[in-house]
Design a protein around this motif. Structure first.
Motif, PDB file in Angstrom:
ATOM      1  N   LEU A   1       0.723   1.046 -10.552  1.00  0.00           N
ATOM      2  CA  LEU A   1       1.784   0.933  -9.553  1.00  0.00           C
ATOM      3  C   LEU A   1       1.197   0.787  -8.154  1.00  0.00           C
ATOM      4  O   LEU A   1       1.718   0.026  -7.326  1.00  0.00           O
ATOM      5  N   ALA A   2       0.097   1.496  -7.898  1.00  0.00           N
ATOM      6  CA  ALA A   2      -0.551   1.413  -6.585  1.00  0.00           C
ATOM      7  C   ALA A   2      -1.061  -0.001  -6.315  1.00  0.00           C
ATOM      8  O   ALA A   2      -0.929  -0.525  -5.198  1.00  0.00           O
ATOM      9  N   GLN A   3      -1.640  -0.636  -7.331  1.00  0.00           N
ATOM     10  CA  GLN A   3      -2.117  -2.013  -7.176  1.00  0.00           C
ATOM     11  C   GLN A   3      -0.955  -2.956  -6.891  1.00  0.00           C
ATOM     12  O   GLN A   3      -1.062  -3.861  -6.053  1.00  0.00           O
ATOM     13  N   TRP A   4       0.157  -2.744  -7.601  1.00  0.00           N
ATOM     14  CA  TRP A   4       1.300  -3.627  -7.411  1.00  0.00           C
ATOM     15  C   TRP A   4       1.909  -3.446  -6.021  1.00  0.00           C
ATOM     16  O   TRP A   4       2.277  -4.423  -5.360  1.00  0.00           O
ATOM     17  N   LEU A   5       2.015  -2.206  -5.573  1.00  0.00           N
ATOM     18  CA  LEU A   5       2.541  -1.953  -4.236  1.00  0.00           C
ATOM     19  C   LEU A   5       1.641  -2.565  -3.165  1.00  0.00           C
ATOM     20  O   LEU A   5       2.129  -3.083  -2.150  1.00  0.00           O
ATOM     21  N   ALA A   6       0.338  -2.534  -3.420  1.00  0.00           N
ATOM     22  CA  ALA A   6      -0.600  -3.159  -2.480  1.00  0.00           C
ATOM     23  C   ALA A   6      -0.366  -4.664  -2.415  1.00  0.00           C
ATOM     24  O   ALA A   6      -0.456  -5.273  -1.345  1.00  0.00           O
ATOM     25  N   SER A   7      -0.050  -5.269  -3.553  1.00  0.00           N
ATOM     26  CA  SER A   7       0.196  -6.712  -3.568  1.00  0.00           C
ATOM     27  C   SER A   7       1.465  -7.048  -2.800  1.00  0.00           C
ATOM     28  O   SER A   7       1.620  -8.173  -2.313  1.00  0.00           O
TER      29      SER A   7
END
Length: 264
Positions: free
Chosen positions: A180-186
């Motif tokens: 989820l953290a990676q997706w939010l960063a994107s």
């Protein structure tokens, strides 16, 4: 977070999603999985280039010619990467009665009736919706839709497990779930896109009503939700083709929302 590392990952994402020649030294397979957070950034690049083509062609031709030319250019630029996923997904989900049969059909390089009809409908919708918009609205729509649709399709990597056979996956690193953290960063890419559009094309942004933005958001969320439920029910997870289909569906959904007030 090293800027040099993120730039390298952006280049990996560009190489994976487009036909743009990119030189990479000492490539590592795990970079591909990490690069997924930059897919919306690649969408920004594709959207800008398609918008330039739309604008250039509109100087001497009708909106229909501009819409067809920009759509064809986008297909050439990406090597029909997402369109291929849409066609394979339509064939698999349309012709497969079981999960195993569906996955087998989706791996077949040949296109069937469902894939042909699905792809034809998608292309007709893209061209028709873009052609009904004022030129500057179409330019904004191209940039927003290409970036946001790639963000939305990667949300399935967070929400679902990989459904295919990992050893047969075209890109094995993409079979790993995204955090989820990676997706939010994107999602920062989409904020960047919006900021750039407000800065460089304020008048074009003002031409689009709040109702149109809301419709675009609703349609896009409905599209990704439908694909999430469909892939979860039929395949118990996502595949690369399923991600491509989700990108196409949400791209069209955003066009539909932004074109809603212009269709007569």
């Amino acid at each position: 977070m090293s800027l040099k590392r993120e730039w390298r990952l952006l280049l990996v994402a560009t190489q994976f999603l487009t036909r743009i020649p990119v030189k990479l030294d000492d490539y590592q397979p795990h970079w591909l999985h990490e690069s997924s957070r930059h897919f919306p950034g690649v969408g920004l690049l594709v959207g800008v280039l398609c918008a330039v083509v739309f604008w250039a062609i509109s100087m001497g031709f009708s909106p229909w010619v501009s819409a067809i030319a920009s759509t064809a250019f986008g297909i050439k630029l990406t090597g029909a990467f997402h369109e291929d996923g849409l066609a394979d997904t339509c064939d698999g989900l349309g012709g497969g009665l079981t999960r195993e049969r569906t996955l087998t059909i989706m791996k077949d390089s040949r296109i069937g009736t469902y894939g042909t009809l699905g792809l034809a409908c998608a292309l007709l919708l893209k061209v028709s919706l873009l052609a009904t918009m004022p030129m500057m609205t179409a330019i904004v729509a191209l940039i927003i839709a290409h970036s946001a649709s790639r963000l939305l399709c990667t949300s399935l990597i967070v929400l679902l497990p990989y459904s295919g056979e990992i050893e047969h996956a075209k890109a094995k690193p993409m079979a790993q779930q995204m955090t989820l953290a990676q997706w939010l960063a994107s999602g920062l890419w989409l904020l960047f896109v919006v900021a750039i559009l407000f800065l460089l094309l304020p008048q074009a942004i003002q031409q689009i009503t709040a109702q149109q933005w809301i419709l675009a958001l609703i349609f896009a969320l409905l599209g990704v939700t439908h694909m999430y439920r469909l892939l979860k029910r039929r395949l118990q997870g996502y595949t690369g083709d399923g991600l491509g289909a989700t990108q196409q569906i949400t791209e069209i959904a955003i066009y539909a929302g932004l074109a809603a007030n212009f269709m007569g």
